[in-house]
Write an enzyme that holds these catalytic residues in place. Structure first.
Site, short mmCIF file in Angstrom:
data_model
loop_
_atom_site.label_atom_id
_atom_site.label_comp_id
_atom_site.label_asym_id
_atom_site.label_seq_id
_atom_site.Cartn_x
_atom_site.Cartn_y
_atom_site.Cartn_z
N HIS A 1 0.85 -1.19 0.00
CA HIS A 1 0.00 0.00 0.00
C HIS A 1 0.88 1.23 0.00
CE1 HIS A 1 0.85 -0.86 4.21
NE2 HIS A 1 0.38 0.31 4.60
N HIS B 1 1.54 3.79 2.09
CA HIS B 1 2.16 4.43 3.25
C HIS B 1 3.68 4.50 3.11
CE1 HIS B 1 -1.53 3.54 6.03
NE2 HIS B 1 -1.76 4.48 5.14
N ASP C 1 6.21 4.15 5.02
CA ASP C 1 7.11 3.15 5.59
C ASP C 1 7.11 1.85 4.78
OD1 ASP C 1 4.46 2.90 6.55
OD2 ASP C 1 5.11 1.53 8.12
N HIS C 2 6.39 1.84 3.67
CA HIS C 2 6.38 0.69 2.75
C HIS C 2 6.90 1.07 1.36
CE1 HIS C 2 3.92 -1.80 5.53
NE2 HIS C 2 3.58 -0.59 5.96
#
Length: 439
Positions: A214, A216, A218-219
């Site tokens: 997804h 976000h 931190d990904h």
């Protein structure tokens, strides 16, 4: 150190870090900033505006983040363009963000009250959350930076441990041959790109696909570093609701390398674009942020999130590889725990409202009301709690449950000041009528 962030609804949407309020032209240079979500267009706020909301929120994912480094994003056009840390001009939508609290902002921005006039203010006490979450962080088991969690799955930590990320973001190399699949790219810290680049080089591994669960940050934060290391990877990035230059992911799409067949599963709720990935050889599921290795996750849209949890359970996968935390050895049990946790909270709130409706109807002449405010619901379920616990810890998630019960035609509310809004359980015949059933 204590700091305040104020939440406000109006016609714009921007997030200003409290430390940068003066630079961004805050009305008061007192260390306060504003989170100003999209204008409310329906009684249940942004719940019916998820597509537009996702586009606006996805600017978070564009932030190049290192600890508390701030980025300014201009989203006046359909595509998001990073502008660096320049002072905003004109009517630009700008985002000053502290990364440590992105997920908190994500889970609360739909539900926080608009207040009086053009918008109310709800203080956010950073130290409260840091203290609460640091306690949870201290109880986590230690995970190695690189570990072979199965014959075909290698976990590489993102190097970003913290209260919101547990031991850090898990990224996974999947497959057994020279060609592998990478799932997620962590936050974009140098420690991660150095670690994975060295591992790929020494093991003579090439990446055929980079799959993002997804949007976000931190990904997705490590994507630019991967491309900088190997420009050929620019054509191998896959994401639902892809950014410019990326490839789309569709439900059921298959990605295959030696030793691994990975199937994409659309599981919205935590975010509007969330995907899980099923590793068919192991009957295992990469759960992204929908299900974590420790504790519970957060949801942008609770109704869709619950549907996704049930869809995940129907797959019958045995093992879970979460985006944060340790391997889930009993995924069916963990999914049932997640579902029961959410449904239990719904039952408690509906029960409290039903009891009040029955009591109010029986004592109407004595002036007993049939509905409850949010604070009164908390009192009925949990007893008396400090106001800061209600406002900072309970209000966001409980409001989310109330909106879901409203969408399910189980609960109604009286229009008015959101801080004093009366919520009430609908009678069964009214529930049936609202759903189109015979009385």
């Amino acid at each position: 150190m204590k700091s305040r962030v104020y939440v406000r609804f109006d016609r714009g949407f921007h997030v200003i870090c409290p430390y940068q309020a003066k630079l961004a032209g805050s009305r008061k240079n007192d260390g306060a900033g504003y989170i100003s979500p999209l204008a409310l267009k329906s009684p249940i706020g942004l719940q019916h505006d998820l597509e537009d909301g996702c586009r606006i929120r996805s600017a978070f994912g564009k932030c190049i983040v290192n600890s508390r480094f701030l980025a300014l994003i201009d989203v006046r056009k359909s595509g998001f363009k990073e502008r660096g840390s320049k002072e905003p001009h004109g009517n630009s939508f700008v985002y000053w963000v502290t990364y440590s609290f992105l997920q908190f902002f994500e889970t609360t921005m739909d539900e926080l009250p608009s207040g009086r006039g053009m918008g109310g203010r709800l203080p956010f006490n950073q130290s409260f959350w840091e203290e609460f979450l640091s306690g949870r962080e201290g109880q986590l088991p230690t995970l190695p930076d690189i570990s072979h969690v199965s014959k075909s799955v290698i976990r590489i930590l993102g190097g970003n441990p913290g209260s919101m990320h547990l031991q850090g973001t898990n990224t996974y190399l999947v497959g057994t041959g020279r060609s592998r699949i990478l799932i997620d790219t962590a936050q974009g810290l140098p420690v991660w790109i150095d670690c994975i680049s060295s591992f790929l080089h020494t093991q003579k591994i090439e990446l055929s696909y980079v799959l993002l669960t997804h949007w976000h940050g931190d990904h997705t934060g490590g994507v630019p570093d991967l491309i900088a290391q190997n420009s050929s990877l620019a054509d191998k990035i896959y994401k639902n609701h892809p950014d410019s230059g990326q490839n789309p992911i569709t439900h059921g799409q298959i990605f295959s390398v030696d030793g691994a067949t990975v199937r994409a599963i659309f599981t919205p709720g935590h975010s509007v674009d969330h995907m899980c990935f099923l590793l068919e050889e192991e009957n295992a599921l990469f759960t992204g942020d929908n299900v974590l290795g420790h504790g519970f996750s957060v949801a942008q849209d609770l109704g869709r999130y619950m549907d996704s949890l049930r869809d995940m359970a129907s797959l019958g996968c045995r093992i879970g590889y979460p985006a944060h935390g340790a391997v889930i050895e009993n995924l069916p049990g963990k999914l049932e725990e997640y579902i029961q946790h959410r449904e239990g909270r719904e039952r408690m709130m509906l029960s409290a409202l039903t009891r009040q409706r029955v009591r109010g109807e029986g004592l109407r002449e004595e002036g007993v009301k049939c509905g409850l405010t949010l604070n009164e619901i908390v009192m009925a379920i949990y007893g008396k709690l400090p106001p800061e616990v209600i406002e900072k810890a309970l209000a966001p998630s409980l409001l989310q449950v109330l909106w879901k019960l409203t969408e399910d035609r189980m609960v109604g509310f009286k229009p008015g000041d959101p801080l004093k809004r009366q919520w009430f359980a609908l009678e069964q015949r009214k529930r049936n009528k609202a759903r189109g059933y015979p009385s």
